[in-house]
Design a protein around this motif. Structure first.
Motif, PDB file in Angstrom:
ATOM      1  N   VAL A 273       0.869  -1.174   0.000  1.00 21.93           N
ATOM      2  CA  VAL A 273       0.000   0.000   0.000  1.00 21.93           C
ATOM      3  C   VAL A 273       0.909   1.228   0.000  1.00 21.93           C
ATOM      4  O   VAL A 273       1.642   1.467   0.953  1.00 21.93           O
ATOM      5  CB  VAL A 273      -0.920   0.017   1.235  1.00 21.93           C
ATOM      6  CG1 VAL A 273      -1.756   1.298   1.258  1.00 21.93           C
ATOM      7  CG2 VAL A 273      -1.813  -1.210   1.245  1.00 21.93           C
ATOM      8  N   VAL A 274       0.884   1.977  -1.093  1.00 22.73           N
ATOM      9  CA  VAL A 274       1.766   3.133  -1.248  1.00 22.73           C
ATOM     10  C   VAL A 274       0.948   4.386  -0.964  1.00 22.73           C
ATOM     11  O   VAL A 274       0.077   4.773  -1.737  1.00 22.73           O
ATOM     12  CB  VAL A 274       2.377   3.184  -2.658  1.00 22.73           C
ATOM     13  CG1 VAL A 274       3.337   4.359  -2.782  1.00 22.73           C
ATOM     14  CG2 VAL A 274       3.088   1.878  -2.966  1.00 22.73           C
ATOM     15  N   ASP A 275       1.231   5.000   0.189  1.00 27.30           N
ATOM     16  CA  ASP A 275       0.466   6.154   0.662  1.00 27.30           C
ATOM     17  C   ASP A 275       1.369   6.950   1.588  1.00 27.30           C
ATOM     18  O   ASP A 275       2.058   6.368   2.425  1.00 27.30           O
ATOM     19  CB  ASP A 275      -0.791   5.665   1.397  1.00 27.30           C
ATOM     20  CG  ASP A 275      -1.691   6.796   1.863  1.00 27.30           C
ATOM     21  OD1 ASP A 275      -1.226   7.634   2.653  1.00 27.30           O
ATOM     22  OD2 ASP A 275      -2.862   6.830   1.450  1.00 27.30           O
ATOM     23  N   GLY A 276       1.367   8.258   1.452  1.00 29.13           N
ATOM     24  CA  GLY A 276       2.245   9.098   2.260  1.00 29.13           C
ATOM     25  C   GLY A 276       2.024   8.988   3.748  1.00 29.13           C
ATOM     26  O   GLY A 276       2.930   9.293   4.536  1.00 29.13           O
ATOM     27  N   ASN A 277       0.848   8.551   4.169  1.00 34.78           N
ATOM     28  CA  ASN A 277       0.542   8.413   5.587  1.00 34.78           C
ATOM     29  C   ASN A 277       0.737   6.990   6.097  1.00 34.78           C
ATOM     30  O   ASN A 277       0.468   6.718   7.267  1.00 34.78           O
ATOM     31  CB  ASN A 277      -0.900   8.844   5.876  1.00 34.78           C
ATOM     32  CG  ASN A 277      -1.000  10.337   6.111  1.00 34.78           C
ATOM     33  OD1 ASN A 277      -0.111  10.936   6.712  1.00 34.78           O
ATOM     34  ND2 ASN A 277      -2.071  10.943   5.631  1.00 34.78           N
ATOM     35  N   ILE A 278       1.155   6.089   5.229  1.00 34.10           N
ATOM     36  CA  ILE A 278       1.282   4.679   5.595  1.00 34.10           C
ATOM     37  C   ILE A 278       2.711   4.208   5.320  1.00 34.10           C
ATOM     38  O   ILE A 278       3.261   4.468   4.252  1.00 34.10           O
ATOM     39  CB  ILE A 278       0.269   3.817   4.811  1.00 34.10           C
ATOM     40  CG1 ILE A 278      -1.165   4.164   5.256  1.00 34.10           C
ATOM     41  CG2 ILE A 278       0.533   2.331   5.011  1.00 34.10           C
ATOM     42  CD1 ILE A 278      -2.247   3.472   4.462  1.00 34.10           C
ATOM     43  N   VAL A 279       3.307   3.552   6.317  1.00 29.08           N
ATOM     44  CA  VAL A 279       4.630   2.952   6.147  1.00 29.08           C
ATOM     45  C   VAL A 279       4.423   1.510   5.725  1.00 29.08           C
ATOM     46  O   VAL A 279       3.697   0.754   6.384  1.00 29.08           O
ATOM     47  CB  VAL A 279       5.445   3.017   7.453  1.00 29.08           C
ATOM     48  CG1 VAL A 279       6.786   2.313   7.287  1.00 29.08           C
ATOM     49  CG2 VAL A 279       5.665   4.475   7.868  1.00 29.08           C
ATOM     50  N   CYS A 280       5.058   1.118   4.614  1.00 25.31           N
ATOM     51  CA  CYS A 280       4.774  -0.198   4.036  1.00 25.31           C
ATOM     52  C   CYS A 280       6.031  -1.045   3.966  1.00 25.31           C
ATOM     53  O   CYS A 280       7.057  -0.626   3.423  1.00 25.31           O
ATOM     54  CB  CYS A 280       4.184  -0.036   2.642  1.00 25.31           C
ATOM     55  SG  CYS A 280       3.508  -1.570   1.976  1.00 25.31           S
TER      56      CYS A 280
END
Length: 496
Positions: A273-280
């Motif tokens: 999941v590539v999202d600025g608020n999520i560390v993947c």
């Protein structure tokens, strides 16, 4: 009986677990060390402290086994990611390791975002921030060039301890993500990201699978630790994935809520999941991922509060945390209008703002220490509610999760988090990262047939905490006030 040892290196202690091949935990030990904070916003660790804590913990475990210590078959390590240990050409530590909560590289991270943020996200699957090794290396190049020039090896903290144990200059593919120097999809160091940091890919460790068996442990260190000669050493991985694994979350859709140095909410997925608020990051279970949101100072906030204001409890009670929670139980939800924002080192989800600061708001003359105790627990839970909102905005409907980390031991805190998030929380008997590492060692050596088999035999449910609808509604209303306080004070925090 075969035995396996897992060791984890966190923000304030090394923890170790001795696991039997039948899936029962034989013993656990812990050894504290210091994370120094020489200036506001800085956090550093001495790698030697971690190594000495490792030796002490393993020695305690092997001493507890007596002659049975010869049956210890393998050991695996885990640790907090983003904490780079820098070595020179003679393998000497160049400077204290910058711990991941350190914010000195905030400006460098912002510059990376502005200059090539999209390209970095496409390669590293994560957005630049002060916690990553890439901007920290740029900071070192600018501010400590004499140290930067001496760098010959870059390891995470657990990799450094293992390097001293085996001589293998390696890191696992999950830990490698934390450097922000990895092309995650290709599982190889990125020439582009390395060029931004001013280093060559050839200077970085070889990347291995977490369950790979490495060189046997050095005989001298085995003697120090009481380990049998030639004990197997398994690569290991990051602390969060080991906690997730130790809680039994190895299937898509499962979730975890973590109350440790940082607080995290993770959901197991089949794709990144590539999202600025999520560390993947990739999961230790092949093919899976554990994207997560995070609040930066979770149990770290409670520990700061204990160390700063809990001197009496520390001196007079064996467990100051439990004593403080017992006092907080006598205070009604909401702490009678007292709010705490846990931004002691800035904040991650959803603000990604290193300049935010912590605060108590709404203090009145009738507030007692017990009110402050409860406000700290609730404030951290409110921050987790901010984290959960990002997942729900992305379409994830989390109603049940495993609760992990040291903070999960507190019944009051578990209930506050369950009410705040409106999630049913399952606590297992042991969920420490060190258990996950020991389980991984058992899988690597064939004591457990598979990851599923290790979970079935080693993960045992202890209790379930269900949310209360009335308190959940109360906290929903309180959350709006919590957000308004942040919005009103954010610019003041930044000015400070």
């Amino acid at each position: 009986m075969r035995y396996f040892i897992g060791c984890d290196f966190g923000g304030g202690a090394c923890k170790a677990t001795l696991l039997r091949e039948d899936g029962r935990v034989q013993a656990t030990v812990s050894c504290e060390y210091k994370t120094s904070r020489p200036r506001p916003g800085l956090a550093e660790q001495d790698p030697e402290d971690s190594f000495q804590a490792f030796v002490k913990n393993v020695r305690k475990l092997t001493d507890s086994l007596g002659e049975k210590a010869a049956a210890v078959e393998a050991i695996a390590l885990s640790g907090a990611t983003h904490t780079a240990v820098l070595l020179d050409e003679k393998d000497n530590v160049i400077r204290p390791a910058i711990y991941w909560t350190d914010v000195r590289a905030a400006q460098e991270a912002e510059e990376l975002k502005a200059q090539c943020g999209d390209e970095i996200m496409a390669i590293a699957l994560n957005a630049p921030g002060a916690l990553w090794t890439l901007p920290q290396l740029i900071w070192l190049h600018r501010n400590e060039p004499e140290h930067f020039r001496r760098i010959r090896k870059i390891l995470s903290m657990k990799d450094y301890v293992r390097y001293r144990l085996t001589g293998d200059y390696v890191t696992d593919e999950i830990e490698a993500c934390g450097f922000m120097l990895l092309d995650v999809k290709k599982r190889e160091w990125s020439p582009f990201l390395c060029s931004l940091a001013g280093i060559e890919p050839s200077s970085l460790p070889r990347i291995v699978r977490p369950d790979e068996i490495l060189s046997p442990a050095d005989s001298r260190i085995c003697e120090l630790c009481g380990l049998p000669a030639g004990v197997k050493v398994v690569a290991g991985a990051t602390d969060t994935v080991m906690e997730v694994y130790a809680s039994g979350a190895i299937h898509p859709g499962q979730a975890t809520v973590k109350l440790a140095t940082a607080g995290r909410i993770c959901v197991i997925t089949e794709k990144p999941v590539v999202d600025g608020n999520i560390v993947c990051y990739p999961h230790v279970y092949p093919g899976l991922w554990y994207p997560g949101t995070a609040t930066k100072s979770c149990a770290a906030s409670f520990r700061w509060y204990r160390d700063t204001f809990g001197e009496y409890e520390r001196e007079h009670w064996p467990d100051a945390y439990e004593t403080m929670q017992q006092a907080a139980e006598g205070v009604a939800p909401g702490a009678e209008g007292l709010f705490f924002h846990p931004y002691l080192q800035g904040e991650l989800t959803p603000y990604q703002d290193e300049k935010l600061r912590g605060s108590f708001t709404g203090i009145c003359s009738y507030h007692t220490k017990a009110h402050f105790n409860r406000a700290v627990l609730e404030g951290i839970a409110y921050s987790l509610k901010d984290c959960l909102a990002c997942f729900r905005e992305a379409g994830a409907d989390i109603r049940r999760a495993s609760i992990i980390g040291g903070g999960a031991k507190g019944a009051l805190w578990r209930q506050i988090v369950a009410d705040m998030l409106e999630i049913e929380l399952i606590k297992t008997e042991c969920d420490d990262s060190s258990l996950g590492s020991a389980m991984l060692a058992g899988v690597a050596c064939g004591a457990f047939e598979s990851f599923e088999d290790s979970v079935e035999r080693c993960v045992h449910e202890e209790c379930v905490t269900k949310p209360d609808a009335e308190r959940a509604a109360f906290y929903d209303a309180g959350f709006q006030t919590y957000k308004r306080i942040h919005d009103a004070l954010a610019e003041i925090y930044r000015d400070l």
